[in-house]
Design an enzyme around this catalytic site. Structure first.
Site, PDB file in Angstrom:
ATOM      1  N   PRO A  95      19.242 -12.381 -18.263  1.00 52.28           N
ATOM      2  CA  PRO A  95      19.828 -12.840 -19.577  1.00 52.28           C
ATOM      3  C   PRO A  95      19.353 -14.030 -20.562  1.00 52.28           C
ATOM      4  O   PRO A  95      19.052 -14.920 -20.019  1.00 52.28           O
ATOM      5  CB  PRO A  95      21.432 -13.259 -19.228  1.00 52.28           C
ATOM      6  CG  PRO A  95      21.283 -13.386 -17.557  1.00 52.28           C
ATOM      7  CD  PRO A  95      20.101 -12.547 -17.139  1.00 52.28           C
ATOM      8  N   ASN A  96      19.366 -13.736 -21.919  1.00 53.86           N
ATOM      9  CA  ASN A  96      18.885 -14.785 -22.758  1.00 53.86           C
ATOM     10  C   ASN A  96      17.278 -15.152 -22.747  1.00 53.86           C
ATOM     11  O   ASN A  96      16.744 -15.606 -23.529  1.00 53.86           O
ATOM     12  CB  ASN A  96      19.472 -16.204 -22.637  1.00 53.86           C
ATOM     13  CG  ASN A  96      21.004 -16.010 -22.615  1.00 53.86           C
ATOM     14  OD1 ASN A  96      21.545 -15.478 -23.811  1.00 53.86           O
ATOM     15  ND2 ASN A  96      21.865 -16.398 -21.803  1.00 53.86           N
ATOM     16  N   ARG A 128      14.226 -21.145 -29.285  1.00 49.74           N
ATOM     17  CA  ARG A 128      14.835 -22.279 -29.135  1.00 49.74           C
ATOM     18  C   ARG A 128      14.519 -22.969 -27.960  1.00 49.74           C
ATOM     19  O   ARG A 128      13.959 -22.619 -27.150  1.00 49.74           O
ATOM     20  CB  ARG A 128      16.346 -22.131 -29.128  1.00 49.74           C
ATOM     21  CG  ARG A 128      16.975 -21.644 -30.406  1.00 49.74           C
ATOM     22  CD  ARG A 128      18.542 -21.902 -30.652  1.00 49.74           C
ATOM     23  NE  ARG A 128      18.770 -23.280 -30.245  1.00 49.74           N
ATOM     24  CZ  ARG A 128      20.145 -23.563 -29.991  1.00 49.74           C
ATOM     25  NH1 ARG A 128      21.179 -22.489 -29.923  1.00 49.74           N
ATOM     26  NH2 ARG A 128      20.453 -24.674 -29.815  1.00 49.74           N
ATOM     27  N   ASN A 149      12.316 -13.002 -13.343  1.00 43.91           N
ATOM     28  CA  ASN A 149      13.159 -14.472 -13.790  1.00 43.91           C
ATOM     29  C   ASN A 149      14.553 -13.862 -14.066  1.00 43.91           C
ATOM     30  O   ASN A 149      14.908 -13.388 -15.080  1.00 43.91           O
ATOM     31  CB  ASN A 149      12.756 -14.841 -15.076  1.00 43.91           C
ATOM     32  CG  ASN A 149      13.250 -15.947 -15.311  1.00 43.91           C
ATOM     33  OD1 ASN A 149      14.295 -16.447 -14.885  1.00 43.91           O
ATOM     34  ND2 ASN A 149      12.626 -16.891 -16.309  1.00 43.91           N
ATOM     35  N   ALA A 162      20.020 -17.122 -15.854  1.00 40.66           N
ATOM     36  CA  ALA A 162      21.436 -17.715 -14.963  1.00 40.66           C
ATOM     37  C   ALA A 162      22.068 -16.964 -13.993  1.00 40.66           C
ATOM     38  O   ALA A 162      22.859 -17.443 -13.166  1.00 40.66           O
ATOM     39  CB  ALA A 162      22.463 -18.145 -16.233  1.00 40.66           C
ATOM     40  N   HIS A 185      21.839 -18.121 -10.250  1.00 41.88           N
ATOM     41  CA  HIS A 185      22.682 -18.975  -9.774  1.00 41.88           C
ATOM     42  C   HIS A 185      24.118 -18.463  -9.342  1.00 41.88           C
ATOM     43  O   HIS A 185      25.003 -19.180  -8.784  1.00 41.88           O
ATOM     44  CB  HIS A 185      22.808 -20.420 -10.471  1.00 41.88           C
ATOM     45  CG  HIS A 185      21.710 -20.783 -11.210  1.00 41.88           C
ATOM     46  ND1 HIS A 185      20.508 -21.109 -10.430  1.00 41.88           N
ATOM     47  CD2 HIS A 185      21.249 -20.786 -12.497  1.00 41.88           C
ATOM     48  CE1 HIS A 185      19.623 -21.389 -11.339  1.00 41.88           C
ATOM     49  NE2 HIS A 185      20.105 -21.195 -12.474  1.00 41.88           N
ATOM     50  N   GLU A 209      10.589 -14.559  -7.337  1.00 44.12           N
ATOM     51  CA  GLU A 209      11.595 -15.250  -8.207  1.00 44.12           C
ATOM     52  C   GLU A 209      10.910 -16.246  -9.027  1.00 44.12           C
ATOM     53  O   GLU A 209      10.147 -17.222  -8.410  1.00 44.12           O
ATOM     54  CB  GLU A 209      12.583 -15.733  -7.398  1.00 44.12           C
ATOM     55  CG  GLU A 209      13.818 -16.524  -8.358  1.00 44.12           C
ATOM     56  CD  GLU A 209      14.771 -17.432  -7.517  1.00 44.12           C
ATOM     57  OE1 GLU A 209      14.873 -16.946  -6.194  1.00 44.12           O
ATOM     58  OE2 GLU A 209      15.237 -18.213  -8.086  1.00 44.12           O
ATOM     59  N   HIS A 241      11.155 -19.101 -12.422  1.00 44.50           N
ATOM     60  CA  HIS A 241      11.359 -19.947 -13.355  1.00 44.50           C
ATOM     61  C   HIS A 241      10.619 -20.710 -14.113  1.00 44.50           C
ATOM     62  O   HIS A 241       9.832 -21.204 -13.520  1.00 44.50           O
ATOM     63  CB  HIS A 241      12.654 -21.041 -12.607  1.00 44.50           C
ATOM     64  CG  HIS A 241      13.615 -20.219 -11.886  1.00 44.50           C
ATOM     65  ND1 HIS A 241      14.709 -19.086 -12.620  1.00 44.50           N
ATOM     66  CD2 HIS A 241      13.750 -19.764 -10.451  1.00 44.50           C
ATOM     67  CE1 HIS A 241      15.217 -18.726 -11.504  1.00 44.50           C
ATOM     68  NE2 HIS A 241      14.815 -19.170 -10.290  1.00 44.50           N
ATOM     69  N   ILE A 242      11.014 -20.701 -15.408  1.00 40.31           N
ATOM     70  CA  ILE A 242      10.024 -21.312 -16.480  1.00 40.31           C
ATOM     71  C   ILE A 242      10.143 -22.912 -16.115  1.00 40.31           C
ATOM     72  O   ILE A 242       9.066 -23.740 -15.874  1.00 40.31           O
ATOM     73  CB  ILE A 242      10.145 -21.209 -17.988  1.00 40.31           C
ATOM     74  CG1 ILE A 242       9.810 -19.559 -17.873  1.00 40.31           C
ATOM     75  CG2 ILE A 242       9.377 -21.950 -18.740  1.00 40.31           C
ATOM     76  CD1 ILE A 242      10.503 -18.885 -19.098  1.00 40.31           C
ATOM     77  N   SER A 243      11.380 -23.449 -16.107  1.00 43.71           N
ATOM     78  CA  SER A 243      11.697 -24.920 -15.730  1.00 43.71           C
ATOM     79  C   SER A 243      11.867 -25.017 -14.303  1.00 43.71           C
ATOM     80  O   SER A 243      12.024 -24.115 -13.463  1.00 43.71           O
ATOM     81  CB  SER A 243      12.899 -24.877 -16.524  1.00 43.71           C
ATOM     82  OG  SER A 243      14.069 -24.288 -15.796  1.00 43.71           O
ATOM     83  N   ARG A 270      16.906 -29.971 -12.213  1.00 46.40           N
ATOM     84  CA  ARG A 270      18.063 -29.652 -13.435  1.00 46.40           C
ATOM     85  C   ARG A 270      19.420 -29.922 -12.828  1.00 46.40           C
ATOM     86  O   ARG A 270      19.520 -30.684 -12.262  1.00 46.40           O
ATOM     87  CB  ARG A 270      17.784 -28.426 -14.206  1.00 46.40           C
ATOM     88  CG  ARG A 270      16.354 -28.283 -14.664  1.00 46.40           C
ATOM     89  CD  ARG A 270      16.219 -27.012 -15.654  1.00 46.40           C
ATOM     90  NE  ARG A 270      17.091 -27.036 -16.547  1.00 46.40           N
ATOM     91  CZ  ARG A 270      17.293 -25.944 -17.552  1.00 46.40           C
ATOM     92  NH1 ARG A 270      16.630 -24.628 -17.245  1.00 46.40           N
ATOM     93  NH2 ARG A 270      17.979 -26.092 -18.482  1.00 46.40           N
ATOM     94  N   ARG A 285      22.180 -25.717 -11.262  1.00 47.65           N
ATOM     95  CA  ARG A 285      21.057 -24.953 -11.376  1.00 47.65           C
ATOM     96  C   ARG A 285      20.190 -25.027 -10.074  1.00 47.65           C
ATOM     97  O   ARG A 285      19.041 -24.196  -9.924  1.00 47.65           O
ATOM     98  CB  ARG A 285      20.087 -25.255 -12.601  1.00 47.65           C
ATOM     99  CG  ARG A 285      20.541 -24.842 -13.803  1.00 47.65           C
ATOM    100  CD  ARG A 285      19.858 -24.965 -15.022  1.00 47.65           C
ATOM    101  NE  ARG A 285      20.471 -25.104 -16.372  1.00 47.65           N
ATOM    102  CZ  ARG A 285      20.768 -24.087 -16.937  1.00 47.65           C
ATOM    103  NH1 ARG A 285      20.521 -23.048 -16.753  1.00 47.65           N
ATOM    104  NH2 ARG A 285      21.515 -24.609 -18.332  1.00 47.65           N
TER     105      ARG A 285
HETATM  106  O1  CA2 Z   1      13.835 -21.671 -15.959  1.00 51.23           O
HETATM  107  C1  CA2 Z   1      14.060 -20.626 -16.172  1.00 51.23           C
HETATM  108  O2  CA2 Z   1      13.223 -19.581 -16.284  1.00 51.23           O
HETATM  109  C2  CA2 Z   1      15.783 -19.929 -15.996  1.00 51.23           C
HETATM  110  O3  CA2 Z   1      15.549 -19.021 -15.138  1.00 51.23           O
HETATM  111  C3  CA2 Z   1      16.021 -19.895 -17.479  1.00 51.23           C
HETATM  112  C4  CA2 Z   1      17.490 -19.574 -17.457  1.00 51.23           C
HETATM  113  C5  CA2 Z   1      18.483 -20.759 -16.878  1.00 51.23           C
HETATM  114  O4  CA2 Z   1      19.771 -20.140 -16.840  1.00 51.23           O
HETATM  115  C6  CA2 Z   1      18.013 -20.657 -15.452  1.00 51.23           C
HETATM  116  O5  CA2 Z   1      18.691 -21.855 -14.937  1.00 51.23           O
HETATM  117  C7  CA2 Z   1      16.393 -21.099 -15.337  1.00 51.23           C
HETATM  118  C8  CA2 Z   1      17.860 -19.533 -19.038  1.00 51.23           C
HETATM  119  C9  CA2 Z   1      17.292 -18.627 -19.676  1.00 51.23           C
HETATM  120  C10 CA2 Z   1      17.812 -19.027 -21.409  1.00 51.23           C
HETATM  121  O6  CA2 Z   1      16.556 -18.791 -22.019  1.00 51.23           O
HETATM  122  C11 CA2 Z   1      16.821 -19.530 -23.279  1.00 51.23           C
HETATM  123  C12 CA2 Z   1      15.778 -19.002 -24.331  1.00 51.23           C
HETATM  124  C13 CA2 Z   1      15.487 -19.756 -25.434  1.00 51.23           C
HETATM  125  C14 CA2 Z   1      16.400 -20.932 -25.901  1.00 51.23           C
HETATM  126  C15 CA2 Z   1      17.325 -21.085 -24.883  1.00 51.23           C
HETATM  127  C16 CA2 Z   1      17.489 -20.329 -23.675  1.00 51.23           C
END
Ligand code: CA2
Length: 146
Positions: A9-10, A17, A74, A77, A80, A98, A100-102, A107, A111
């Site tokens: 998702p997202n 953003r 990836n 969310a 978690h 698995e 994760h970008i961050s 965090r 997370r």
């Molecule tokens: O760090 C990651 O790749 C995450 O999987 C990204 C998820 C987050 O919920 C995980 O805790 C860590 C969120 C992806 C949301 O992506 C966005 C993209 C553009 C702007 C805002 C959020």
């Protein structure tokens, strides 16, 4: 044999953003990078992104049945929260990396826990979008060794 690049998702909003957290690349940019990497090794790449838990589960099941070698995933969310995705990964024999970008461990506390890590071959977190490349490289190397 193909690899599957799976995003939750997202992640379709990447590059639009929060560049300080997730960088400037779009999901299409990332998919192109991984596709080129796979093409160099004559491996196909299938890409799928969904904002829906059940669709991700269905795609994992499909990968198990269609001869996909492994998954770079990836889960966003759902990492978690999703016992259902954990069970889906456990229900297939495929290696799942698995990504994760961050760095989820740096965090918010919510997370820092992954429901999925125990059923994945490994986790790459905090290396930006290079994490996808590293995950795919691992699977390509493993594929060549089989
Ligand atoms: O760090 C990651 O790749 C995450 O999987 C990204 C998820 C987050 O919920 C995980 O805790 C860590 C969120 C992806 C949301 O992506 C966005 C993209 C553009 C702007 C805002 C959020």
């Amino acid at each position: 044999m193909d690899l599957l690049l799976l995003n939750g998702p997202n992640l379709n909003r990447l590059g639009k953003r929060e560049p300080d957290v997730y960088g400037h690349e779009t999901l299409e940019d990332i998919e192109l990078r991984i596709r080129k990497l796979c093409m160099d090794q004559n491996v196909g790449l299938l890409c799928f992104q969904s904002n829906h838990e059940g669709a991700l589960i269905d795609r994992i099941h499909q990968a198990a049945d269609d001869g996909t070698y492994g998954i770079v995933f990836n889960p966003g969310a759902y990492t978690h929260t999703s016992i259902a995705i954990r069970d889906a990964i456990a229900s297939v024999e495929l290696p799942v990396v698995e990504v994760h970008i961050s760095n989820i461990h740096k965090r918010e506390p919510f997370r820092q826990q992954s429901m999925l890590a125990p059923v994945c071959v490994g986790q790459i977190s905090g290396l930006g979008t290079d994490g996808y490349v590293l995950g795919a490289t691992y699977l390509l190397d493993k594929m060549g060794r089989n």
